[in-house]
Design an enzyme around this catalytic site. Structure first.
Site, PDB file in Angstrom:
ATOM      1  N   TYR A 120      36.064  28.990  40.610  1.00 26.94           N
ATOM      2  CA  TYR A 120      36.374  28.860  39.184  1.00 26.94           C
ATOM      3  C   TYR A 120      37.707  29.442  38.746  1.00 26.94           C
ATOM      4  O   TYR A 120      38.169  29.131  37.651  1.00 26.94           O
ATOM      5  CB  TYR A 120      35.251  29.484  38.344  1.00 26.94           C
ATOM      6  CG  TYR A 120      34.023  28.619  38.329  1.00 26.94           C
ATOM      7  CD1 TYR A 120      33.879  27.605  37.397  1.00 26.94           C
ATOM      8  CD2 TYR A 120      33.021  28.786  39.275  1.00 26.94           C
ATOM      9  CE1 TYR A 120      32.765  26.785  37.396  1.00 26.94           C
ATOM     10  CE2 TYR A 120      31.902  27.983  39.287  1.00 26.94           C
ATOM     11  CZ  TYR A 120      31.780  26.980  38.346  1.00 26.94           C
ATOM     12  OH  TYR A 120      30.680  26.165  38.358  1.00 26.94           O
ATOM     13  N   GLY A 141      41.342  29.387  38.392  1.00 28.86           N
ATOM     14  CA  GLY A 141      42.356  28.353  38.521  1.00 28.86           C
ATOM     15  C   GLY A 141      41.902  27.109  37.786  1.00 28.86           C
ATOM     16  O   GLY A 141      41.045  27.166  36.911  1.00 28.86           O
ATOM     17  N   GLY A 188      40.012  23.893  36.809  1.00 29.90           N
ATOM     18  CA  GLY A 188      38.695  23.304  37.047  1.00 29.90           C
ATOM     19  C   GLY A 188      37.680  24.324  37.510  1.00 29.90           C
ATOM     20  O   GLY A 188      37.850  25.522  37.331  1.00 29.90           O
ATOM     21  N   HIS A 206      34.884  32.920  31.739  1.00 34.88           N
ATOM     22  CA  HIS A 206      36.087  32.614  30.957  1.00 34.88           C
ATOM     23  C   HIS A 206      36.169  31.114  30.679  1.00 34.88           C
ATOM     24  O   HIS A 206      36.448  30.706  29.544  1.00 34.88           O
ATOM     25  CB  HIS A 206      37.330  33.109  31.704  1.00 34.88           C
ATOM     26  CG  HIS A 206      38.595  32.934  30.945  1.00 34.88           C
ATOM     27  ND1 HIS A 206      39.551  32.011  31.306  1.00 34.88           N
ATOM     28  CD2 HIS A 206      39.068  33.557  29.831  1.00 34.88           C
ATOM     29  CE1 HIS A 206      40.562  32.087  30.462  1.00 34.88           C
ATOM     30  NE2 HIS A 206      40.294  33.013  29.559  1.00 34.88           N
ATOM     31  N   ASP A 207      35.922  30.297  31.694  1.00 28.14           N
ATOM     32  CA  ASP A 207      35.912  28.839  31.497  1.00 28.14           C
ATOM     33  C   ASP A 207      34.874  28.449  30.449  1.00 28.14           C
ATOM     34  O   ASP A 207      35.147  27.626  29.566  1.00 28.14           O
ATOM     35  CB  ASP A 207      35.598  28.107  32.807  1.00 28.14           C
ATOM     36  CG  ASP A 207      36.726  28.168  33.825  1.00 28.14           C
ATOM     37  OD1 ASP A 207      37.800  28.725  33.511  1.00 28.14           O
ATOM     38  OD2 ASP A 207      36.525  27.660  34.945  1.00 28.14           O
ATOM     39  N   ASP A 231      40.016  35.826  26.469  1.00 29.39           N
ATOM     40  CA  ASP A 231      41.010  36.299  27.434  1.00 29.39           C
ATOM     41  C   ASP A 231      40.886  37.796  27.706  1.00 29.39           C
ATOM     42  O   ASP A 231      40.968  38.236  28.859  1.00 29.39           O
ATOM     43  CB  ASP A 231      42.419  35.968  26.941  1.00 29.39           C
ATOM     44  CG  ASP A 231      42.740  34.488  27.007  1.00 29.39           C
ATOM     45  OD1 ASP A 231      41.926  33.711  27.541  1.00 29.39           O
ATOM     46  OD2 ASP A 231      43.821  34.094  26.525  1.00 29.39           O
TER      47      ASP A 231
END
Length: 145
Positions: free
Chosen positions: A55, A57, A59, A75-76, A119
């Site tokens: 995860y 990076g 995608g 985070h995604d 973030d």
């Protein structure tokens, strides 16, 4: 117009056409990298997190390989939720400061606050999670199903 001027004009036009095909980098990712550096006190360069696990990076799929990769998935997911609220996380700039060697959001409300919280939480998570070199640049087709 002199032939030399035409050559210069042609060179400028060609270079502008070439630059137009370069995709812009999301502005927020630069800011996110500064939050990461604040949280980890500069102990690990930000690029170490750009191709880590399933995860970290671009995608992401499958099961996170470790605690750090879970930070990236969270985070995604946070960015996905922000998008559902009408925010554009990768383009949203916000106000923050590095206090007590941890990122703190100054933006009070709305998308700026939401994205900053995503973030800052991720940056703090990265700083606490162990980094396993074996999970950098893994074969995601094999390990991230």
């Amino acid at each position: 117009m002199y032939p030399a001027h035409l050559l210069v004009l042609l060179a400028v036009c060609v270079s502008l056409l070439g630059a137009a095909s370069i995709p812009p980098q999301p502005l927020n990712l630069v800011q996110f990298s500064y939050l990461i550096q604040c949280a980890n006190h500069g102990s690990r360069a930000t690029w170490h997190y750009t191709d880590y696990g399933c995860y970290c990076g671009k995608g992401g799929s499958g099961t996170p390989v470790d605690e750090l990769d879970r930070c990236c998935k969270t985070h995604d997911d946070c960015y996905t939720e922000a998008g559902k609220k009408g925010c554009y996380p990768k383009l949203t700039l916000y106000s923050w400061k590095c206090t007590g060697k941890a990122p703190t959001c100054n933006s009070k409300t709305g998308c700026k606050r939401t994205v900053c919280d995503c973030d800052a939480t991720a940056a703090k998570c990265f700083a606490k999670a162990p980094y396993n070199n074996k999970n950098y640049n893994i074969d995601t087709k094999k390990r991230c199903q």
